[in-house]
Design a protein around this motif. Sequence first.
Motif, mmCIF file in Angstrom:
data_model
loop_
_atom_site.group_PDB
_atom_site.id
_atom_site.type_symbol
_atom_site.label_atom_id
_atom_site.label_comp_id
_atom_site.label_asym_id
_atom_site.label_seq_id
_atom_site.Cartn_x
_atom_site.Cartn_y
_atom_site.Cartn_z
ATOM 1 N N ALA A 34 55.133 -49.757 62.157
ATOM 2 C CA ALA A 34 56.172 -49.573 61.263
ATOM 3 C C ALA A 34 57.454 -50.014 62.080
ATOM 4 N N LEU A 37 57.285 -54.292 61.716
ATOM 5 C CA LEU A 37 57.869 -54.887 60.427
ATOM 6 C C LEU A 37 59.059 -54.518 60.232
ATOM 7 N N THR A 38 59.642 -55.286 59.674
ATOM 8 C CA THR A 38 61.276 -55.104 59.461
ATOM 9 C C THR A 38 61.344 -54.488 58.136
ATOM 10 N N GLU A 39 62.114 -55.498 57.293
ATOM 11 C CA GLU A 39 62.567 -55.057 55.879
ATOM 12 C C GLU A 39 61.387 -54.727 54.839
ATOM 13 N N GLY A 40 61.346 -53.746 54.228
ATOM 14 C CA GLY A 40 60.625 -53.488 53.027
ATOM 15 C C GLY A 40 59.109 -53.741 53.107
ATOM 16 N N ALA A 41 58.377 -53.382 54.281
ATOM 17 C CA ALA A 41 57.048 -53.527 54.373
ATOM 18 C C ALA A 41 56.452 -52.296 53.775
ATOM 19 N N THR A 42 55.264 -52.373 53.041
ATOM 20 C CA THR A 42 54.851 -51.183 52.243
ATOM 21 C C THR A 42 53.909 -50.431 53.247
ATOM 22 N N ALA A 43 53.465 -49.323 53.037
ATOM 23 C CA ALA A 43 52.560 -48.443 53.679
ATOM 24 C C ALA A 43 51.375 -49.145 54.028
ATOM 25 N N GLN A 45 50.826 -52.438 54.103
ATOM 26 C CA GLN A 45 50.958 -53.442 55.047
ATOM 27 C C GLN A 45 51.391 -52.634 56.647
#
Lengths: 305, 520
Positions: A34, A37-43, A45
Amino acid sequence: MSYVIRRILQALVTLFVAVTIAFVLGRMSGKPAALILTEGATAQQIDELNGKLGFNDPILGQYGRYLAGLLHGDFGVSYRNPGQSAIGIILERLPATTTLALLSFAIGLVLAVVAAVLVHITGSHTLRALFVWSGALRSSVPDFFFGVLLVLIFAVGLGWLPSLGYTGLPSFVLPVATIATAQFVLYVRLLDSALSEQTTAEYVRTAYARGKSHAAVVATEMLPNAFLPILTVAGLNLAGLLGGTIIVEQVFSWPGMGVALINAVSQRDFAVVQAGLLVVVLIFVVVNVVVDLLYSLIDPRVKLA
Amino acid sequence: MSMKTQRRGRLMALGVALALGSVLLSGCMGSAGSATSTGGGATTAPDNGSATLALPTEPANIDPIMMRSISAWNMYYAVFDGLTRIDSAGKIQPGLATEWKSNATQDVWTFTIRKGVTFQDGSALNVSDIVYTYNKILASDKSTNRVAIAMISKVEATDDHTVQFTLKNPFSAWLNQVATIGIVPEKVYEAEGPDKFPDAPVGSGPYKFVSWNHGVDYKVTRNDDYWGDKAKIKDITFSFVGAPDARVTGVESGTLDTAIIPASQVPVFTGASNAKVVEAASNQIAFIGVNTTAGALSNLKVRQAIPLAIDRKSIIDSLLNGYASPTGQPVAKGVTGYVDGFPTPKYDLAAAKKLVADSGYDGSEITLQYASTGGSPTDPEVAQAIAADLGKAGLKIKLVGAEQSSLSLSLANHQITGLYLNAWSPSSMDGDVVVSQLLAGGPEDYARSPEMAQLYLDQQAANADKRADVFKKIWSWNATNVSNVPLWQNTNTYAAASTISWTPAVDGIYRAAEVGRSAK
């Protein structure tokens, strides 16, 4: 010979305990994907990347893999920096750390010896008062503030030196001065009191009786004896400096091991943290062995067995 | 004279015994009336000079295939080109693509590629390099860029100068997304691989790579064959300086030419002769996130009391030195999705108190998580002030501080227990990612509202004109349901050498080619 074997075994146990603690504490602080991964990664991903990095496996399995790797000289790979070996990231910082540590340590120690010997040869009260007072003043100022003070005077005010960086000889002056002064005041105080203790010793009187000059007695007879208690402190200090000096590194933006380790901790870059800890522990072990050897060299009564 | 008082002010700010400091400093500063700058510029012609730009963090990797990172964009925007370019005001401009169009449903995007562009190694940039870059990212398991373009279904060259993207779903923010992907030469990247490419990267941008001294700096020099406007300053050094104090003294001493600094350090530069302060609105919004399912916070009236109870203006004036402007929407002015004139909640303690009283709130404890270190330096004070404000309205707040990355992990893992203080700044300069993350199914969305999920899809499928209306509906939904309490848009403060002429970008990322130096 048995001494060497014993020390190596001790070192291995120490290293093992250190990496195990680092491993367990690291895993307890959370899975790192978490943070990568920067912006807007889903759970989903995030979970997928944790899986690819091996963090979804049972912790015992991860630990086994890690130890097996270590035995093959594989310290793991930084996942913040795909492809870079964890130990590589740490070793890359070693030159900046060791040059700063050794230089500051040597300057501080040598000047302290010169100063303490000078005080005792001349017997000057003024000189002693000067060192004691300036020493008290310097040790009452934390390194970070002393460093900033030097920057304000010599970089901002006078413009003589760069305020930060690891970019050539001038950039060494202020960080070295910061650490060296702290080392200097420490050793000058210890040496001064150790030398004072020696003045009434039997061997000193004998030396005078043999017709040696005062200066010669201080330098060749008292100093080696006074040096023994310093050695332990100096060894620990040097190991500490070699392990990275976070505060000074931050003030001068110095690319040392301390800051690299702190960054790795906050980024949960476990492999790098573990590799860094291994290196720091190794430094402590080696410096300790060297101190022991020096003891036996300086004082014939000390035997390594 | 003014310099002397400045230094004293700093010492006090450091909270260290004044006596020692001022004695030492007054003594030394007396002879230092005319501070000299060691920074370059005065002696060399401006166009062939150099400048050192400070960055607060060093990216772990600087490889446009593998690494998506805000700090790395400073280098990407110098060495590489994207299909489009986000200018310093946040607007989309042509990059490697000269023009583009999308279909009506916003899921097929066609780009016309500029002719005659060469990479810095002299080889021609072909459409195949563009297709390669995107496919390489999609095929790289550990690439953190993959998430950003995962909606690609197919990328292909339809002729020698046209690239077409087919997306899995409508995505109206695609132009912003492609701006953040730097194009690499296929031949070089295939030969070097992710291990070696960052040590000698080749792009087509306004600067060529010179060296990366890990932990210290990243150096680039002007690409004289650049297809667009040539870089103003020849040699640029990005210097990694983590400690805010070191950045301040770095600019004061001339070691650095520009650096972002905490607002609290701005007074240091008042009256300085060799340096100045440059302010710029940022794309960053500070907000209070809400777990709308946790305890008392599941009560709508309790939530609705929160925006009214926080005295934004007084916090901005007293704790942020005025460097922020209050807002009622979670995207900043300049970011696509910002709605002009959208109302900011007025501070109304009486109304907040009444809502709490009407809600039947049982006095149970509500946690407020914040970054005690590693976040914005003012976060702890701001969290305390907000807790006090909410306390006045009758809510019982418990402050829980943790290091920023621990907080980030709790956020990403959907583990917030009540309220949290955080900030968002979308580098793509588009509100899409903010909506998905905070309100529509992302890890910071606890409400999981079907209505919001639909609005999010509407927003993705809307063309530019209609999108603004959808965003307005989204912010209104949030204002009523209080999934998230936007607080203010932060203003970035930079220190810069007085000879530097430069307008900081709204996203806080350097466009190195636009930094100039006036002959002094």
